[in-house]
Scaffold this motif. Structure first.
Motif, short mmCIF file in Angstrom:
data_model
loop_
_atom_site.label_atom_id
_atom_site.label_comp_id
_atom_site.label_asym_id
_atom_site.label_seq_id
_atom_site.Cartn_x
_atom_site.Cartn_y
_atom_site.Cartn_z
N SER A 160 0.84 -1.21 0.00
CA SER A 160 0.00 0.00 0.00
C SER A 160 0.86 1.24 0.00
O SER A 160 0.59 2.20 -0.73
N GLU A 161 1.90 1.24 0.82
CA GLU A 161 2.79 2.42 0.89
C GLU A 161 3.46 2.67 -0.45
O GLU A 161 3.52 3.80 -0.93
N ALA A 162 3.96 1.59 -1.06
CA ALA A 162 4.65 1.74 -2.34
C ALA A 162 3.68 2.25 -3.39
O ALA A 162 4.00 3.14 -4.19
N GLU A 163 2.46 1.71 -3.39
CA GLU A 163 1.48 2.12 -4.40
C GLU A 163 1.06 3.57 -4.22
O GLU A 163 0.84 4.29 -5.18
N GLY A 188 2.82 5.92 -2.89
CA GLY A 188 3.96 6.85 -2.96
C GLY A 188 4.47 7.23 -1.58
O GLY A 188 5.31 8.12 -1.44
N ALA A 189 3.92 6.58 -0.52
CA ALA A 189 4.33 6.94 0.83
C ALA A 189 5.55 6.14 1.29
O ALA A 189 6.07 6.38 2.38
N MET A 190 6.00 5.19 0.45
CA MET A 190 7.14 4.37 0.89
C MET A 190 8.42 5.20 0.92
O MET A 190 8.72 5.93 -0.03
N GLN A 191 9.14 5.12 2.03
CA GLN A 191 10.40 5.86 2.17
C GLN A 191 11.48 5.10 1.42
O GLN A 191 11.86 4.01 1.83
N LEU A 192 11.97 5.65 0.34
CA LEU A 192 13.01 4.95 -0.43
C LEU A 192 14.37 5.59 -0.14
O LEU A 192 14.53 6.80 -0.31
N GLN A 193 15.31 4.78 0.37
CA GLN A 193 16.66 5.29 0.63
C GLN A 193 17.44 5.17 -0.67
O GLN A 193 18.14 4.18 -0.90
N ARG A 194 17.31 6.12 -1.54
CA ARG A 194 17.92 5.99 -2.87
C ARG A 194 19.43 6.19 -2.83
O ARG A 194 19.92 7.12 -2.17
N GLU A 195 20.12 5.33 -3.53
CA GLU A 195 21.57 5.47 -3.66
C GLU A 195 21.96 4.80 -4.98
O GLU A 195 21.13 4.09 -5.58
N ALA A 196 23.19 5.00 -5.41
CA ALA A 196 23.64 4.33 -6.63
C ALA A 196 23.83 2.86 -6.31
O ALA A 196 24.60 2.50 -5.43
N VAL A 197 23.07 2.02 -7.01
CA VAL A 197 23.12 0.59 -6.70
C VAL A 197 23.49 -0.18 -7.97
O VAL A 197 22.89 0.02 -9.03
N LYS A 198 24.50 -1.08 -7.83
CA LYS A 198 24.86 -1.93 -8.97
C LYS A 198 23.87 -3.09 -8.99
O LYS A 198 23.74 -3.81 -7.99
N LEU A 201 2.20 -16.46 0.19
CA LEU A 201 1.05 -15.66 0.63
C LEU A 201 0.29 -15.03 -0.54
O LEU A 201 -0.75 -14.43 -0.35
N GLY A 202 0.87 -15.16 -1.71
CA GLY A 202 0.23 -14.50 -2.87
C GLY A 202 0.47 -13.01 -2.86
O GLY A 202 -0.31 -12.23 -3.42
N LEU A 203 1.55 -12.58 -2.20
CA LEU A 203 1.82 -11.13 -2.12
C LEU A 203 3.13 -10.75 -2.81
O LEU A 203 3.40 -9.57 -3.04
N GLY A 204 3.95 -11.75 -3.16
CA GLY A 204 5.28 -11.47 -3.70
C GLY A 204 5.25 -10.59 -4.94
O GLY A 204 5.93 -9.56 -5.00
N LEU A 205 4.45 -10.99 -5.93
CA LEU A 205 4.45 -10.23 -7.18
C LEU A 205 3.79 -8.87 -7.02
O LEU A 205 4.18 -7.90 -7.69
N SER A 206 2.79 -8.76 -6.11
CA SER A 206 2.17 -7.44 -5.87
C SER A 206 3.23 -6.50 -5.33
O SER A 206 3.30 -5.32 -5.73
N LEU A 207 4.08 -7.00 -4.43
CA LEU A 207 5.12 -6.16 -3.85
C LEU A 207 6.16 -5.80 -4.93
O LEU A 207 6.58 -4.63 -5.03
#
Ligand code: ADP
Length: 437
Positions: free
Chosen positions: A278-281, A283-293, A400-406
């Motif tokens: 729900s948070e990701a959908e 836009g409320a999810m806190q994303l710690q953005r960094e350069a990731v390989k 749980l049937g939640l993996g792909l939704s996430l």
């Protein structure tokens, strides 16, 4: 009639009145101008007549004297449709009136005078009476015309505003129906006019479609959550109840408590994942953005499942160059990769193969997880992204049937997208695309 309807009615009336006033003012300006132009051209015509007559008579007077003029005036005035006033003032002393039609009001005379070289004044006058009569009739006609214009403008204005605001009223009626009934299946009928209001109606209907879809989705999700919560909670209660009923037995209690902790964990994982989605959908999810390989992400995720894959005799092959870097939340991306690899291993029979590769192409980073597993039937494919959806093949597997939704929610929160291609019996391929750093 409700106060809202009265207010709406008076608003129509006001707009209608505005239209009518503008229309009437415009028409009045035209009518007044017409009247003034007509009056002044009539006056000009009279002036021309008497000016030419005074010139004519002056010539006759100069040539033949007062007698000749008298004859001419008499002869002319007998046949003329309108008699003129004619007089001669001899050097300012003697006034000879040659023609004064009876019943004339000297006040209402249009006069033209010409002074001759010997000082004699020749005057010709024309009554303004017939002109005034004509203008009075003209005014009456214009009055009737103006009144008709006012009535037509008022009626037309009301009609125009009523028909112009009809779509708005239909729209607000639909909104009212929805508010009162709480049903989102009401739609505003569209016309074929393709104008701005029709476009607004279309947009409003699409918004309702979307809301209805969301509400139905949320109801479905809530039903699924309630249903899926019931199983672990029933187990939990069952374990506790059986332990209690069996009497004091420390080992049994321990076992029951361990079962309870396991089931409670299952519920917690489910609720936490649902909240993450729900948070990701939203836009409320806190994303710690960094350069990731991406190579780091996939190697860590595949390491997690190396043992499970070995147990199932599945080869996991990773092909990830180091130069594919994205600006993202490392932990969340690892979750994405882990879920895809977990599914690939879970739904691939032993002896199969899972390929994980990373590449950059067309300004984007690509992460692909391919398996040689059972595949996903075409009718299930659109639903695999739904919360708590589990396909037929998954019945025997944990999950749980939640993996792909996430996966979908997190990837989209990063500005990316995820797609699936699958052939039942042959395998599936999940492709994640993300913006490069
Ligand atoms: P689950 O916990 O059931 O794995 P997911 O949301 O991860 O839940 O997946 C939803 C459903 O999609 C699964 O139940 C399964 O039917 C199907 N699915 C996902 N990944 C694969 C795959 N790699 N191969 C076949 N089916 C898959």
């Amino acid at each position: 009639m409700s106060s809202a309807n009265i207010a709406k009615g008076s608003r129509h009336l006001r707009i209608g009145l505005w239209y009518a006033t503008l229309f009437v003012l415009g028409s009045l300006a035209v009518v007044t101008l017409t009247y003034l132009l007509t009056a002044s051209s009539l006056e000009q015509r009279d002036q021309q007549i008497i000016q030419s007559k005074v010139g004519e008579y002056a010539v006759v007077y100069e040539r033949g004297g007062i007698e000749a003029l008298e004859d001419t005036v008499r002869a002319e005035q007998q046949t003329a449709p309108e008699r003129l006033f004619v007089r001669v003032v001899d050097r300012g002393t003697e006034t000879i009136v040659l023609s004064r039609p009876r019943g004339w009001d000297p006040e209402r005379l249009e006069l033209a005078s010409l002074r001759l070289s010997d000082g004699t004044l020749v005057q010709v006058g024309k009554s303004t009476e017939s002109r005034d009569d004509l203008l009075a009739r003209f005014r009456a006609v214009l009055g009737i015309v103006t009144l008709s214009i006012v009535l037509v403008a008022l009626g037309g204005g009301l009609l125009v505003t009523r028909s112009a605001t009809a779509p708005i009223r239909a729209l607000s009626d639909a909104v009212k129906r929805i508010i009162q009934t709480g049903r989102t299946d009401a739609r505003v009928p569209q016309t074929a006019s393709r104008d701005a209001l029709d476009e607004l109606t279309g947009l409003f209907n699409s918004m309702l479609d979307k809301i209805e879809g969301l509400v139905t989705g949320m109801r479905g999700a809530l039903d699924n959550v309630s249903h899926d919560l019931r199983t672990p909670l029933t187990h939990l209660r069952g374990a506790a109840e059986t332990a209690l009923a069996a009497g004091p037995d420390l080992d049994r209690y321990r076992e029951a408590l361990a079962d309870c902790v396991e089931e409670a964990d299952r519920v917690l994982v489910m609720l936490n994942t649902l909240m993450d989605i729900s948070e990701a959908e939203s836009g409320a999810m806190q994303l710690q953005r960094e350069a990731v390989k991406l190579s780091d992400v996939v190697s860590r995720a595949s390491d997690l499942y190396r043992d499970v894959a070995d147990l199932k005799n599945i080869v996991v092959h990773v092909d990830a160059p180091d130069d594919v870097v994205v600006l993202a939340d490392r932990t969340r991306l690892e979750q994405v990769a882990a879920n895809l690899i977990d599914n690939a291993i879970k739904y691939t029979p032993s002896g199969g193969r899972v390929d994980v590769d990373v590449r950059r192409d067309g300004g984007r980073a690509w992460l692909r997880v391919r398996d040689t597993g059972v595949g996903i039937p075409a009718d299930e494919r659109p639903r695999i992204w739904d919360r708590l959806f589990r396909g037929d093949v998954s019945r025997t597997e944990r999950g749980l049937g939640l993996g792909l939704s996430l996966v979908k929610a997190v990837v989209e929160a990063h500005g990316g997208s995820v797609q699936v291609k699958s052939e039942p019996g042959k395998g599936s391929m999940f492709v994640v695309s993300l913006p490069l750093e």
